[in-house]
Design a protein around this motif. Structure first.
Motif, PDB file in Angstrom:
ATOM      1  N   VAL A  94       0.813  -1.215   0.000  1.00 25.35           N
ATOM      2  CA  VAL A  94       0.000   0.000   0.000  1.00 25.35           C
ATOM      3  C   VAL A  94       0.852   1.273   0.000  1.00 25.35           C
ATOM      4  CG1 VAL A  94      -2.044  -1.038   1.079  1.00 25.35           C
ATOM      5  CG2 VAL A  94      -0.248  -0.029   2.529  1.00 25.35           C
ATOM      6  N   CYS A  95       2.187   1.149   0.122  1.00 23.20           N
ATOM      7  CA  CYS A  95       3.061   2.337   0.131  1.00 23.20           C
ATOM      8  C   CYS A  95       4.165   2.232  -0.910  1.00 23.20           C
ATOM      9  CB  CYS A  95       3.677   2.546   1.519  1.00 23.20           C
ATOM     10  SG  CYS A  95       2.519   3.017   2.806  1.00 23.20           S
ATOM     11  N   ARG A  96       5.245   1.527  -0.546  1.00 30.07           N
ATOM     12  CA  ARG A  96       6.459   1.540  -1.350  1.00 30.07           C
ATOM     13  C   ARG A  96       6.287   0.867  -2.706  1.00 30.07           C
ATOM     14  NH1 ARG A  96      10.280  -1.097   3.063  1.00 30.07           N
ATOM     15  NH2 ARG A  96       8.242  -2.009   3.592  1.00 30.07           N
ATOM     16  N   SER A  97       5.809  -0.363  -2.724  1.00 32.30           N
ATOM     17  CA  SER A  97       5.764  -1.076  -4.013  1.00 32.30           C
ATOM     18  C   SER A  97       4.747  -0.486  -4.982  1.00 32.30           C
ATOM     19  CB  SER A  97       5.534  -2.578  -3.810  1.00 32.30           C
ATOM     20  OG  SER A  97       4.322  -2.858  -3.150  1.00 32.30           O
ATOM     21  N   PRO A  98       3.554  -0.030  -4.543  1.00 28.75           N
ATOM     22  CA  PRO A  98       2.685   0.619  -5.527  1.00 28.75           C
ATOM     23  C   PRO A  98       3.237   1.934  -6.045  1.00 28.75           C
ATOM     24  CG  PRO A  98       1.663   0.636  -3.353  1.00 28.75           C
ATOM     25  CD  PRO A  98       2.850  -0.261  -3.270  1.00 28.75           C
ATOM     26  N   LEU A  99       3.946   2.685  -5.174  1.00 34.44           N
ATOM     27  CA  LEU A  99       4.558   3.918  -5.660  1.00 34.44           C
ATOM     28  C   LEU A  99       5.617   3.604  -6.706  1.00 34.44           C
ATOM     29  CD1 LEU A  99       4.968   6.970  -5.553  1.00 34.44           C
ATOM     30  CD2 LEU A  99       6.551   6.616  -3.627  1.00 34.44           C
ATOM     31  N   ALA A 100       6.462   2.621  -6.425  1.00 31.49           N
ATOM     32  CA  ALA A 100       7.474   2.217  -7.410  1.00 31.49           C
ATOM     33  C   ALA A 100       6.819   1.723  -8.689  1.00 31.49           C
ATOM     34  CB  ALA A 100       8.376   1.134  -6.822  1.00 31.49           C
ATOM     35  N   GLU A 101       5.775   0.924  -8.547  1.00 32.76           N
ATOM     36  CA  GLU A 101       5.037   0.409  -9.711  1.00 32.76           C
ATOM     37  C   GLU A 101       4.543   1.543 -10.593  1.00 32.76           C
ATOM     38  OE1 GLU A 101       0.631  -1.637 -10.492  1.00 32.76           O
ATOM     39  OE2 GLU A 101       1.350  -1.286  -8.459  1.00 32.76           O
ATOM     40  N   GLN A 102       3.898   2.510  -9.975  1.00 28.91           N
ATOM     41  CA  GLN A 102       3.275   3.592 -10.740  1.00 28.91           C
ATOM     42  C   GLN A 102       4.314   4.525 -11.362  1.00 28.91           C
ATOM     43  OE1 GLN A 102       0.420   5.210  -7.908  1.00 28.91           O
ATOM     44  NE2 GLN A 102      -0.336   3.132  -7.545  1.00 28.91           N
ATOM     45  N   LEU A 103       5.398   4.768 -10.647  1.00 27.13           N
ATOM     46  CA  LEU A 103       6.474   5.589 -11.225  1.00 27.13           C
ATOM     47  C   LEU A 103       7.074   4.908 -12.449  1.00 27.13           C
ATOM     48  CD1 LEU A 103       8.254   6.693  -7.940  1.00 27.13           C
ATOM     49  CD2 LEU A 103       7.049   8.206  -9.537  1.00 27.13           C
ATOM     50  N   LEU A 104       7.334   3.609 -12.335  1.00 29.58           N
ATOM     51  CA  LEU A 104       7.907   2.879 -13.466  1.00 29.58           C
ATOM     52  C   LEU A 104       6.933   2.820 -14.634  1.00 29.58           C
ATOM     53  CD1 LEU A 104       9.616  -0.024 -11.502  1.00 29.58           C
ATOM     54  CD2 LEU A 104      10.795   1.703 -12.877  1.00 29.58           C
ATOM     55  N   ARG A 105       5.672   2.527 -14.351  1.00 32.25           N
ATOM     56  CA  ARG A 105       4.693   2.422 -15.434  1.00 32.25           C
ATOM     57  C   ARG A 105       4.544   3.758 -16.159  1.00 32.25           C
ATOM     58  NH1 ARG A 105       0.903  -0.598 -13.208  1.00 32.25           N
ATOM     59  NH2 ARG A 105      -0.077   1.099 -12.057  1.00 32.25           N
ATOM     60  N   ASP A 131      -5.756   8.709 -11.328  1.00 28.95           N
ATOM     61  CA  ASP A 131      -6.555   7.502 -11.549  1.00 28.95           C
ATOM     62  C   ASP A 131      -5.751   6.234 -11.303  1.00 28.95           C
ATOM     63  OD1 ASP A 131      -8.686   9.089 -12.193  1.00 28.95           O
ATOM     64  OD2 ASP A 131      -8.575   8.742 -14.360  1.00 28.95           O
ATOM     65  N   ASP A 132      -4.460   6.283 -11.615  1.00 25.58           N
ATOM     66  CA  ASP A 132      -3.610   5.115 -11.416  1.00 25.58           C
ATOM     67  C   ASP A 132      -3.506   4.790  -9.931  1.00 25.58           C
ATOM     68  OD1 ASP A 132      -1.921   3.006 -11.942  1.00 25.58           O
ATOM     69  OD2 ASP A 132      -0.279   4.207 -12.728  1.00 25.58           O
ATOM     70  N   SER A 133      -3.221   5.802  -9.114  1.00 22.23           N
ATOM     71  CA  SER A 133      -3.124   5.587  -7.669  1.00 22.23           C
ATOM     72  C   SER A 133      -4.466   5.174  -7.078  1.00 22.23           C
ATOM     73  CB  SER A 133      -2.614   6.856  -6.983  1.00 22.23           C
ATOM     74  OG  SER A 133      -1.305   7.170  -7.409  1.00 22.23           O
ATOM     75  N   ALA A 134      -5.550   5.797  -7.545  1.00 20.48           N
ATOM     76  CA  ALA A 134      -6.875   5.490  -7.004  1.00 20.48           C
ATOM     77  C   ALA A 134      -7.305   4.057  -7.302  1.00 20.48           C
ATOM     78  CB  ALA A 134      -7.909   6.467  -7.568  1.00 20.48           C
ATOM     79  N   ALA A 135      -6.823   3.510  -8.399  1.00 16.98           N
ATOM     80  CA  ALA A 135      -7.228   2.158  -8.793  1.00 16.98           C
ATOM     81  C   ALA A 135      -6.509   1.067  -8.014  1.00 16.98           C
ATOM     82  CB  ALA A 135      -6.972   1.964 -10.287  1.00 16.98           C
ATOM     83  N   HIS A 136      -5.439   1.420  -7.318  1.00 10.85           N
ATOM     84  CA  HIS A 136      -4.625   0.388  -6.669  1.00 10.85           C
ATOM     85  C   HIS A 136      -5.364  -0.295  -5.525  1.00 10.85           C
ATOM     86  CE1 HIS A 136      -1.123  -1.727  -5.167  1.00 10.85           C
ATOM     87  NE2 HIS A 136      -1.515  -1.354  -3.955  1.00 10.85           N
ATOM     88  N   ARG A 137      -5.171  -1.615  -5.415  1.00  9.29           N
ATOM     89  CA  ARG A 137      -5.639  -2.403  -4.286  1.00  9.29           C
ATOM     90  C   ARG A 137      -4.548  -3.386  -3.898  1.00  9.29           C
ATOM     91  NH1 ARG A 137      -8.493   1.182  -4.517  1.00  9.29           N
ATOM     92  NH2 ARG A 137     -10.760   1.340  -4.328  1.00  9.29           N
ATOM     93  N   GLY A 138      -4.335  -3.539  -2.600  1.00 10.87           N
ATOM     94  CA  GLY A 138      -3.290  -4.414  -2.106  1.00 10.87           C
ATOM     95  C   GLY A 138      -3.459  -5.845  -2.601  1.00 10.87           C
ATOM     96  N   ARG A 139      -2.340  -6.480  -2.948  1.00 12.27           N
ATOM     97  CA  ARG A 139      -2.358  -7.824  -3.526  1.00 12.27           C
ATOM     98  C   ARG A 139      -1.273  -8.667  -2.877  1.00 12.27           C
ATOM     99  NH1 ARG A 139      -0.733  -9.951  -9.176  1.00 12.27           N
ATOM    100  NH2 ARG A 139       0.735  -8.230  -9.144  1.00 12.27           N
ATOM    101  N   TRP A 140      -1.624  -9.887  -2.545  1.00  5.47           N
ATOM    102  CA  TRP A 140      -0.719 -10.805  -1.862  1.00  5.47           C
ATOM    103  C   TRP A 140       0.286 -11.400  -2.843  1.00  5.47           C
ATOM    104  CZ3 TRP A 140      -0.668 -11.850   3.362  1.00  5.47           C
ATOM    105  CH2 TRP A 140       0.140 -12.922   3.779  1.00  5.47           C
ATOM    106  N   LEU A 141       1.541 -11.478  -2.424  1.00  5.14           N
ATOM    107  CA  LEU A 141       2.560 -12.123  -3.245  1.00  5.14           C
ATOM    108  C   LEU A 141       2.454 -13.640  -3.098  1.00  5.14           C
ATOM    109  CD1 LEU A 141       5.175 -11.858  -4.995  1.00  5.14           C
ATOM    110  CD2 LEU A 141       6.438 -12.043  -2.846  1.00  5.14           C
TER     111      LEU A 141
END
Length: 217
Positions: free
Chosen positions: A32-43, A82-92
């Motif tokens: 919900v913090c680090r990995s989605p931010l990294a994901e969205q920056l890279l995308r 919209d990218d950040s708003a769409a995020h939902r936590g996902r289990w590895l």
């Protein structure tokens, strides 16, 4: 204060089949913090290359939205709302580790979790700051040379580049105790900690972007 770079904002361009070719997975704890931010920056910054980026957490807050302060950071760094708003936590799980060409963990504990689930991913899994440290002295020309030797298939080009970096483990000097290879976890901490986390993440993301562009562009 953050040094904001709002360059590289493009719309994603999937291939003719609608499925991006190269896949990147970012991993943290709660997703919900680090990995989605990294994901969205890279995308955001890897478009228009044919790349898909997703994220997951080793102890994910499943279906939880992105943390509000992480959303604030993402907006400051040019991620579409919209990218950040769409995020939902996902289990590895092992399933998420079948297809990624590159796994970028936010801390060493997350890299260990990935490798434990999928030992075959050892050479293609890095902490994001480790990736940056290993890549820092590798010029674009050397990345392209390794990728070109593997041919035109993007997956093969990625494997060649990641092998080049993986070979530098144990050769490149380890990080100092002060810098480390981890991105600090800001969850439920001060805004200053979120800024510190972003300040650790952003230079590493820029190195990832440089290497991937040299590999795939």
């Amino acid at each position: 204060m953050l040094d904001l770079d709002l360059s590289g904002l493009f719309s994603p361009q999937p291939d003719a089949s609608g499925a991006p070719t190269v896949q990147i997975l970012t991993v943290c704890t709660g997703n919900v913090c680090r990995s989605p931010l990294a994901e969205q920056l890279l995308r955001t910054r890897l478009a228009p290359l044919d790349v898909a980026v997703s994220s997951a957490g080793t102890r994910a807050l499943i279906d939880r939205p992105m943390d509000a302060d992480a959303v604030r950071l993402a907006a400051l760094l040019g991620v579409p709302a919209d990218d950040s708003a769409a995020h939902r936590g996902r289990w590895l799980s092992e399933t998420e580790l079948v297809s990624p060409d590159l796994v970028l963990a936010m801390a060493r504990e997350h890299r260990a979790g990935v490798v434990e689930l999928a030992p075959a991913r050892t050479r293609s899994t890095f902490t994001v700051r480790e990736f940056a440290r290993l890549a820092a002295d590798v010029p674009d020309a050397q990345v392209r040379e390794a990728a070109d030797a593997a041919g035109t298939d993007p997956h093969a080009r990625m494997r060649a580049t990641l092998a080049l970096l993986a070979e530098r483990r144990g050769v490149v000097a380890p990080p100092s105790a002060a810098s480390g290879d981890d991105v600090v976890d800001p969850y439920r901490r001060s805004w200053e900690t979120y800024q510190l986390s972003a300040a650790q993440l952003m230079p590493a993301v820029e190195q990832v972007l440089r290497v991937l562009r040299a590999t795939l562009a």
